[in-house]
Design an enzyme around this catalytic site. Structure first.
Site, PDB file in Angstrom:
ATOM      1  CE1 TYR A  10       6.495   0.878  -4.047  1.00  0.00           C
ATOM      2  CE2 TYR A  10       7.332  -0.954  -2.631  1.00  0.00           C
ATOM      3  CZ  TYR A  10       6.484  -0.063  -2.941  1.00  0.00           C
ATOM      4  OH  TYR A  10       5.593   0.532  -1.886  1.00  0.00           O
ATOM      5  CD1 TRP A  13       8.759   1.770   1.249  1.00  0.00           C
ATOM      6  CD2 TRP A  13       9.163   3.243   2.865  1.00  0.00           C
ATOM      7  NE1 TRP A  13       7.697   2.297   1.703  1.00  0.00           N
ATOM      8  CE2 TRP A  13       7.954   3.236   2.427  1.00  0.00           C
ATOM      9  CE3 TRP A  13       9.570   4.236   3.630  1.00  0.00           C
ATOM     10  CZ2 TRP A  13       6.736   3.907   3.283  1.00  0.00           C
ATOM     11  CZ3 TRP A  13       8.600   4.835   4.482  1.00  0.00           C
ATOM     12  CH2 TRP A  13       7.376   4.828   4.061  1.00  0.00           C
TER      13      TRP A  13
HETATM   14  N1  LIG Z   1       2.900 -10.102   2.878  1.00  0.00           N
HETATM   15  C1  LIG Z   1       3.165  -8.862   2.781  1.00  0.00           C
HETATM   16  N2  LIG Z   1       4.157  -8.292   2.156  1.00  0.00           N
HETATM   17  C2  LIG Z   1       4.342  -6.972   1.859  1.00  0.00           C
HETATM   18  C3  LIG Z   1       3.609  -6.156   2.834  1.00  0.00           C
HETATM   19  C4  LIG Z   1       2.511  -6.751   3.593  1.00  0.00           C
HETATM   20  O1  LIG Z   1       1.751  -5.833   4.324  1.00  0.00           O
HETATM   21  N3  LIG Z   1       2.484  -8.202   3.804  1.00  0.00           N
HETATM   22  N4  LIG Z   1       3.696  -4.768   2.920  1.00  0.00           N
HETATM   23  C5  LIG Z   1       4.214  -4.290   1.426  1.00  0.00           C
HETATM   24  C6  LIG Z   1       4.678  -2.768   1.621  1.00  0.00           C
HETATM   25  S1  LIG Z   1       3.089  -1.465   2.012  1.00  0.00           S
HETATM   26  C7  LIG Z   1       5.672  -2.149   1.065  1.00  0.00           C
HETATM   27  S2  LIG Z   1       5.981  -0.547   1.117  1.00  0.00           S
HETATM   28  C8  LIG Z   1       6.870  -3.120   0.712  1.00  0.00           C
HETATM   29  C9  LIG Z   1       8.193  -2.703   1.290  1.00  0.00           C
HETATM   30  O2  LIG Z   1       9.157  -3.277   0.571  1.00  0.00           O
HETATM   31  P1  LIG Z   1      10.646  -2.751   0.239  1.00  0.00           P
HETATM   32  O3  LIG Z   1      10.378  -1.044   0.247  1.00  0.00           O
HETATM   33  O4  LIG Z   1      11.152  -3.453  -0.723  1.00  0.00           O
HETATM   34  O5  LIG Z   1      11.448  -3.058   1.616  1.00  0.00           O
HETATM   35  P2  LIG Z   1      12.524  -2.490   2.440  1.00  0.00           P
HETATM   36  O6  LIG Z   1      12.996  -3.458   3.344  1.00  0.00           O
HETATM   37  O7  LIG Z   1      12.260  -1.157   2.651  1.00  0.00           O
HETATM   38  O8  LIG Z   1      13.577  -2.227   1.204  1.00  0.00           O
HETATM   39  C10 LIG Z   1      14.641  -1.093   1.157  1.00  0.00           C
HETATM   40  C11 LIG Z   1      15.878  -2.044   0.792  1.00  0.00           C
HETATM   41  O9  LIG Z   1      16.951  -0.937   0.500  1.00  0.00           O
HETATM   42  C12 LIG Z   1      18.037  -1.122   1.008  1.00  0.00           C
HETATM   43  N5  LIG Z   1      18.895   0.240   1.284  1.00  0.00           N
HETATM   44  C13 LIG Z   1      18.493   1.315   2.089  1.00  0.00           C
HETATM   45  N6  LIG Z   1      19.239   2.096   1.953  1.00  0.00           N
HETATM   46  C14 LIG Z   1      19.788   2.097   0.558  1.00  0.00           C
HETATM   47  C15 LIG Z   1      20.464   2.921  -0.265  1.00  0.00           C
HETATM   48  O10 LIG Z   1      20.973   3.932   0.020  1.00  0.00           O
HETATM   49  N7  LIG Z   1      20.928   2.329  -1.296  1.00  0.00           N
HETATM   50  C16 LIG Z   1      20.668   1.111  -1.829  1.00  0.00           C
HETATM   51  N8  LIG Z   1      20.857   0.821  -3.164  1.00  0.00           N
HETATM   52  N9  LIG Z   1      19.817   0.298  -0.904  1.00  0.00           N
HETATM   53  C17 LIG Z   1      19.421   0.831   0.222  1.00  0.00           C
HETATM   54  C18 LIG Z   1      17.676  -1.739   2.328  1.00  0.00           C
HETATM   55  O11 LIG Z   1      18.852  -2.365   2.923  1.00  0.00           O
HETATM   56  C19 LIG Z   1      16.645  -2.807   2.088  1.00  0.00           C
HETATM   57  O12 LIG Z   1      17.186  -3.860   1.506  1.00  0.00           O
HETATM   58  O13 LIG Z   1       6.590  -4.375   1.351  1.00  0.00           O
HETATM   59  C20 LIG Z   1       5.312  -4.937   0.711  1.00  0.00           C
HETATM   60  N10 LIG Z   1       5.355  -6.247   1.076  1.00  0.00           N
HETATM   61  N1  LIG Z   2       7.096  -0.036  12.222  1.00  0.00           N
HETATM   62  C1  LIG Z   2       6.812  -0.431  11.114  1.00  0.00           C
HETATM   63  N2  LIG Z   2       5.706   0.975  10.624  1.00  0.00           N
HETATM   64  C2  LIG Z   2       5.483   0.835   9.328  1.00  0.00           C
HETATM   65  C3  LIG Z   2       5.968   0.120   8.344  1.00  0.00           C
HETATM   66  C4  LIG Z   2       7.046  -0.988   8.788  1.00  0.00           C
HETATM   67  O1  LIG Z   2       7.673  -1.746   8.050  1.00  0.00           O
HETATM   68  N3  LIG Z   2       7.272  -1.076  10.267  1.00  0.00           N
HETATM   69  N4  LIG Z   2       5.831   0.049   6.851  1.00  0.00           N
HETATM   70  C5  LIG Z   2       5.009   1.265   6.362  1.00  0.00           C
HETATM   71  C6  LIG Z   2       4.358   1.165   5.123  1.00  0.00           C
HETATM   72  S1  LIG Z   2       5.523   1.089   4.006  1.00  0.00           S
HETATM   73  C7  LIG Z   2       3.315   1.294   5.056  1.00  0.00           C
HETATM   74  S2  LIG Z   2       2.413   0.925   3.367  1.00  0.00           S
HETATM   75  C8  LIG Z   2       2.341   1.001   6.033  1.00  0.00           C
HETATM   76  C9  LIG Z   2       1.200   0.131   6.182  1.00  0.00           C
HETATM   77  O2  LIG Z   2       0.129   0.279   6.739  1.00  0.00           O
HETATM   78  P1  LIG Z   2      -0.859  -0.950   7.138  1.00  0.00           P
HETATM   79  O3  LIG Z   2      -0.968  -1.752   5.734  1.00  0.00           O
HETATM   80  O4  LIG Z   2      -2.214  -0.348   7.530  1.00  0.00           O
HETATM   81  O5  LIG Z   2      -0.224  -1.718   8.250  1.00  0.00           O
HETATM   82  P2  LIG Z   2      -0.224  -3.339   8.709  1.00  0.00           P
HETATM   83  O6  LIG Z   2       0.437  -3.339   9.820  1.00  0.00           O
HETATM   84  O7  LIG Z   2       0.028  -4.137   7.641  1.00  0.00           O
HETATM   85  O8  LIG Z   2      -1.942  -3.737   8.632  1.00  0.00           O
HETATM   86  C10 LIG Z   2      -2.703  -2.867   9.842  1.00  0.00           C
HETATM   87  C11 LIG Z   2      -3.622  -3.795  10.414  1.00  0.00           C
HETATM   88  O9  LIG Z   2      -4.487  -4.124   9.551  1.00  0.00           O
HETATM   89  C12 LIG Z   2      -5.191  -5.271  10.128  1.00  0.00           C
HETATM   90  N5  LIG Z   2      -5.947  -5.962   8.961  1.00  0.00           N
HETATM   91  C13 LIG Z   2      -5.452  -6.852   8.159  1.00  0.00           C
HETATM   92  N6  LIG Z   2      -6.506  -7.307   7.484  1.00  0.00           N
HETATM   93  C14 LIG Z   2      -7.692  -6.918   7.876  1.00  0.00           C
HETATM   94  C15 LIG Z   2      -8.789  -6.959   7.409  1.00  0.00           C
HETATM   95  O10 LIG Z   2      -9.371  -7.591   6.354  1.00  0.00           O
HETATM   96  N7  LIG Z   2      -9.795  -6.268   8.079  1.00  0.00           N
HETATM   97  C16 LIG Z   2      -9.502  -5.500   8.969  1.00  0.00           C
HETATM   98  N8  LIG Z   2     -10.335  -4.759   9.520  1.00  0.00           N
HETATM   99  N9  LIG Z   2      -8.439  -5.306   9.470  1.00  0.00           N
HETATM  100  C17 LIG Z   2      -7.331  -5.931   9.050  1.00  0.00           C
HETATM  101  C18 LIG Z   2      -4.226  -6.048  10.756  1.00  0.00           C
HETATM  102  O11 LIG Z   2      -4.561  -6.479  12.064  1.00  0.00           O
HETATM  103  C19 LIG Z   2      -2.829  -5.238  10.720  1.00  0.00           C
HETATM  104  O12 LIG Z   2      -2.462  -5.074  11.856  1.00  0.00           O
HETATM  105  O13 LIG Z   2       3.067   0.851   7.580  1.00  0.00           O
HETATM  106  C20 LIG Z   2       4.207   1.748   7.645  1.00  0.00           C
HETATM  107  N10 LIG Z   2       4.552   2.028   8.784  1.00  0.00           N
HETATM  108 MO   LIG Z   3       4.096   0.438   2.264  1.00  0.00          MO
END
Ligand SMILES: Nc1nc2c(c(=O)[nH]1)N[C@H]1C(S)=C(S)[C@@H](COP(=O)(O)OP(=O)(O)OC[C@H]3O[C@@H](n4cnc5c(=O)[nH]c(N)nc54)[C@H](O)[C@@H]3O)O[C@H]1N2
Ligand SMILES: Nc1nc2c(c(=O)[nH]1)N[C@H]1C(S)=C(S)[C@@H](COP(=O)(O)OP(=O)(O)OC[C@H]3O[C@@H](n4cnc5c(=O)[nH]c(N)nc54)[C@H](O)[C@@H]3O)O[C@H]1N2
Ligand SMILES: [Mo]
Length: 774
Positions: free
Chosen positions: A115, A117
């Protein structure tokens, strides 16, 4: 490389956080946003310093213990030295290990979920490359389903409304919001730092402008969230704080007000929904003796009773849109707020109306609220996976720690497979997974851990075989998605770092050693693959009678605008206009306020209608504060943490934790102090910022700072950099979806007074440095 494309010498490229042009001026990479982007993301400026940063991986590396002793479980992962080896040696050893497992245990011994991005280009997309390789060369792999983003919503929405993507991405558009919506109830907000991002790239950041336009027309925004900056200033929102994890209770309180005052839309509930009577009994307290009144809700969620009832009354009769950040369902019982949001919208009679109803995740990512691209966009064919076993994506540690154990998922009783080799390309589990100390124990169990990475992430440091791969700027690709109208020719801007190779070249080399090169490459160079993938789009354009430039012309132009679908409101709009002719693809053909299917599963943690289920992870004397571990504003997840925008946002090298001034004062914490965040699972350091944009009782620490253990030999080392996943809980949302619950947990914070350990997250492991310099 080709000659510069335009007068400024800048060439087109793209990233998940924006389309841009870049080029070299006086030895420095200059990155400029696409001129048509009204609100470009600051994350773009992570590129220049990242490109040649010392954190990049220069050569193939193998963990000393694996090289000496061969494959096998080892708690030395993340602790051992690395040995630099030649590409031939690395690929020979890895191909040998893959062949060993193929012949002794079969592809079901390999976890290839991988998994993450990775990067925006559609050909070099690491997920697609690794899955294609494992399918073709080995016959398959154990896969993962759903996402960290929407683990609970992915499963609950199809039961209630219909398939996830059509329901969430093709219903409400920002055009509808600007034109029609009178009131937005934004649970968790729609932070523009989040809609900065969309997988495959985004050419125009329109969300801030759209909210400003709607507000100027008179649309009222109400932000229900622990953080004030979850909506942009342009929305002019009323900020209503809420105790994290309690939105379902607040919505139930609103629903009770509507029902008891006769403000709910009975005709809509009768015609378009099933199960209102069962739910009404629960709501009014006839099943459990507890009426879900606004007063009852207020005691749980902390929103004043009058405000809960007031918001219900104000919403009744208006064109109301309920939006919900992904974040709300990345928590215990994450299915419930999503289901309840849909039910509240149904009670208001709004589902399927332009700019009204319920749009899960609008504003969380730039994919939502857009009209769909009307022609197909390049994607690498994956081949066939003969292995049927899978896990819900966030159950990785559970799988590795409990092979053969049963688990529940969406009505099925499944078994965790026995995994010998884990292969990751394009993701960072030490970023994305919860309870990192537990993840380290899980990764110690396997025979071999392989990682392709651009840089020395903690995941790479815990691997046995580390293969350096190119960064997006170092190769050619095509960026595009189903929601952004611009197809971008991503030109190469730099030579590969050190000995880095494309993922495609690495897999081609392995496929050759496994006797499958011709099947994997189909005899194409990367450039030939791009032309081949582009051809699908070109053919579809020609069929519609639209200009369809050939590949060379597209490449010279640098971008191509694609046609988009009409804004029809999708399947919800069609259902609203004619429910008999266009039933929803649910068992009843209607909105399922009560689901017989889910009730039939008999899960006490996800009953047959939305309900308030008290969480177990709540503040107590030892862990009095909530932490919101949300998405970072200065990078995408952990990507390019070492780039300029991200690095500049740190203080004294640490990630910044925001805390309310009252909570800080109670702990003797001043602005800029280094603090220690801790609970029973782990601890990390961060720099404190005092802010009234965070509600009392809550601290906020974004994800993405690279895990940096002070002493990796310890069982529970202190992360000195500020990765909140050392603190989060590794537990599924419920037996229904088993989604990630990483957004919230509880902890204590104190001022850190010891000797400040240095941050070394971006320094390559020592052995690697020594050999890279040879
Ligand atoms: N506590 C907490 N944890 C969370 C979340 C949260 O809200 N709270 N959010 C979650 C969510 S929504 C998501 S989507 C995940 C995201 O988790 P990930 O998608 O695993 O996070 P990224 O840092 O985007 O990891 C992508 C990796 O791919 C590498 N990469 C980039 N380009 C390439 C390429 O071309 N080839 C290869 N081999 N590698 C490459 C980058 O260097 C990076 O290390 O995290 C989750 N984790
Ligand atoms: N700049 C930037 N943008 C991103 C990403 C990133 O890594 N960086 N990641 C992308 C990805 S993969 C995803 S999935 C999305 C994630 O999108 P989200 O999951 O929506 O993003 P977050 O910033 O984790 O959370 C949004 C807000 O939800 C609020 N929140 C948390 N818990 C609760 C709750 O219990 N109740 C209420 N009402 N509010 C709450 C928090 O204040 C938080 O700031 O973002 C995407 N956009
Ligand atoms: Mo995500």
């Amino acid at each position: 490389m080709d000659k510069p494309m335009d007068r400024s010498g800048l060439r087109p490229h793209s990233s998940h956080w924006g389309v841009f042009r870049a080029g070299w001026q006086d030895g420095t990479l200059v990155v400029e946003p696409h001129p048509g982007d009204p609100d470009p993301s600051p994350i773009l400026q992570n590129f220049p310093k990242a490109l040649r940063h010392r954190a990049r991986i220069a050569r193939p590396m193998i963990r000393r213990g694996w090289l000496a002793n061969g494959p096998g479980p080892s708690d030395r992962r993340g602790r051992d030295e690395f040995v630099a080896v030649s590409w031939d040696r690395a690929l020979d050893l890895l191909a040998g290990e893959l062949a060993r497992l193929r012949d002794t245990r079969g592809p079901q011994a390999i976890f290839g979920g991988s998994y993450g991005w990775s990067s925006a280009g559609r050909f070099h997309h690491a997920q697609s490359q690794i899955h294609r390789f494992l399918n073709i060369a080995l016959g398959g792999y154990v896969r993962s389903v759903n996402s960290y983003s929407a683990g609970a919503a992915n499963v609950i929405i199809p039961h209630v409304l219909g398939p996830f993507e059509p329901v969430t991405r093709h219903s409400i558009t920002w055009e509808q919001v600007m034109e029609h919506t009178q009131m937005v109830l934004a649970f968790g907000g729609m932070a523009v730092k989040n809609s900065a991002v969309a997988g495959g790239g985004v050419s125009q950041h329109i969300e801030r402008g759209a909210m400003g336009t709607a507000a100027a027309r008179g649309c009222r925004f109400v932000l229900i969230s622990p953080l004030r900056d979850d909506l942009p200033e342009e929305a002019g929102a009323e900020w209503q704080t809420i105790t994290p994890g309690t939105d379902t209770a607040m919505m139930l309180g609103m629903a009770h007000t509507l029902a008891s005052e006769g403000l709910h839309d009975r005709a809509f509930l009768d015609t378009y929904c099933t199960g209102w009577p069962e739910f009404e009994k629960y709501l009014m307290g006839r099943t459990d003796g507890v009426p879900k009144t606004a007063a009852w809700a207020s005691a749980i969620c902390g929103v004043p009773e009058a405000r809960i009832a007031g918001l219900a009354r104000e919403a009744a009769g208006k064109r109301v849109l309920i939006t919900m950040a992904h974040a709300l369902q990345r928590a215990e019982h994450g299915e419930q707020p999503v289901w309840m949001g849909a039910v509240l919208a149904a009670m208001l009679g709004q589902i399927g109306l332009p700019g009204g109803g319920f749009n899960y995740a609008l504003g969380s990512i730039a994919h939502y609220g857009k009209r769909m691209v009307a022609v197909p966009v390049a994607g690498l064919p994956q081949g066939r996976n003969k292995v049927t076993e899978f896990i819900p994506v966030a159950r990785i540690s559970d799988m590795l720690l409990n092979p053969g154990a049963p688990f529940d998922y969406n009505g099925q009783r499944l078994t965790y497979p026995e995994i010998s080799l884990v292969y990751w390309a394009g993701g960072n589990p030490f970023h994305h997974h919860q309870d990192i100390n537990r993840l380290r124990r899980a990764f110690a169990r396997v025979d071999t851990l392989v990682v392709h990475e651009t840089a020395w992430t903690a995941t790479a440091r815990h691997a046995d075989i580390v293969l350096p791969c190119t960064m997006t700027l170092e190769r050619e690709d095509i960026a595009g998605s189903t929601t952004d109208p611009l197809l971008v020719a991503m030109h190469q801007l730099a030579e590969p770092y050190g000995e880095a190779r494309d993922d495609y070249a690495i897999f081609a080399g392995l496929a050759a050693r496994l006797g499958k090169e011709a099947e994997f490459t189909e005899g194409r160079t990367p450039r030939e693959w791009l032309a081949h993938l582009y051809d699908r789009t070109r053919t579809a354009l020609a069929e519609r009678g639209l200009p369809a430039p050939d590949f060379e012309t597209f490449w010279e132009m640098g971008e191509l605008e694609l046609p988009r679908e009409e804004d029809t409101g999708g399947i919800l709009g069609a259902f609203r206009r004619d429910p008999a002719a266009n039933p929803l693809p649910t068992p009843s053909g209607k909105v399922e306020i009560f689901s017989g299917t889910i009730a039939g599963f008999g899960y006490e943690d996800c009953p047959g209608h939305p309900a308030w289920l008290a969480p177990v992870d709540v503040p107590d004397a030892a862990n009095p504060l909530w932490i919101v571990a949300n998405q970072p504003a200065t990078r995408l997840h952990s990507q390019l943490d070492f780039g300029g925008t991200s690095a500049d946002s740190k203080r004294r090298g640490r990630e910044v934790m925001r805390i309310h001034p009252a909570d800080a004062a109670a702990r003797g914490i001043a602005e800029g102090d280094i603090v220690r965040l801790f609970n029973g699972r782990g601890a990390c350091l961060a720099a404190a910022a005092l802010s009234e944009a965070v509600m009392p009782g809550v601290v906020q620490l974004a994800t993405g700072a690279w895990y940096d253990p002070a002493d990796p030999e310890e069982e529970m080392p202190l992360c000195v950099h500020g990765n909140p996943n050392v603190l989060t809980r590794d537990a599924g949302t419920s037996r229904l979806a088993q989604g990630c619950t990483g957004q919230l947990t509880v902890l204590q914070v104190e001022k850190f007074t010891g000797n400040l350990p240095p941050v070394r997250a971006w320094d390559p492991p020592e052995a690697a440095l020594a050999t890279a310099a040879e």
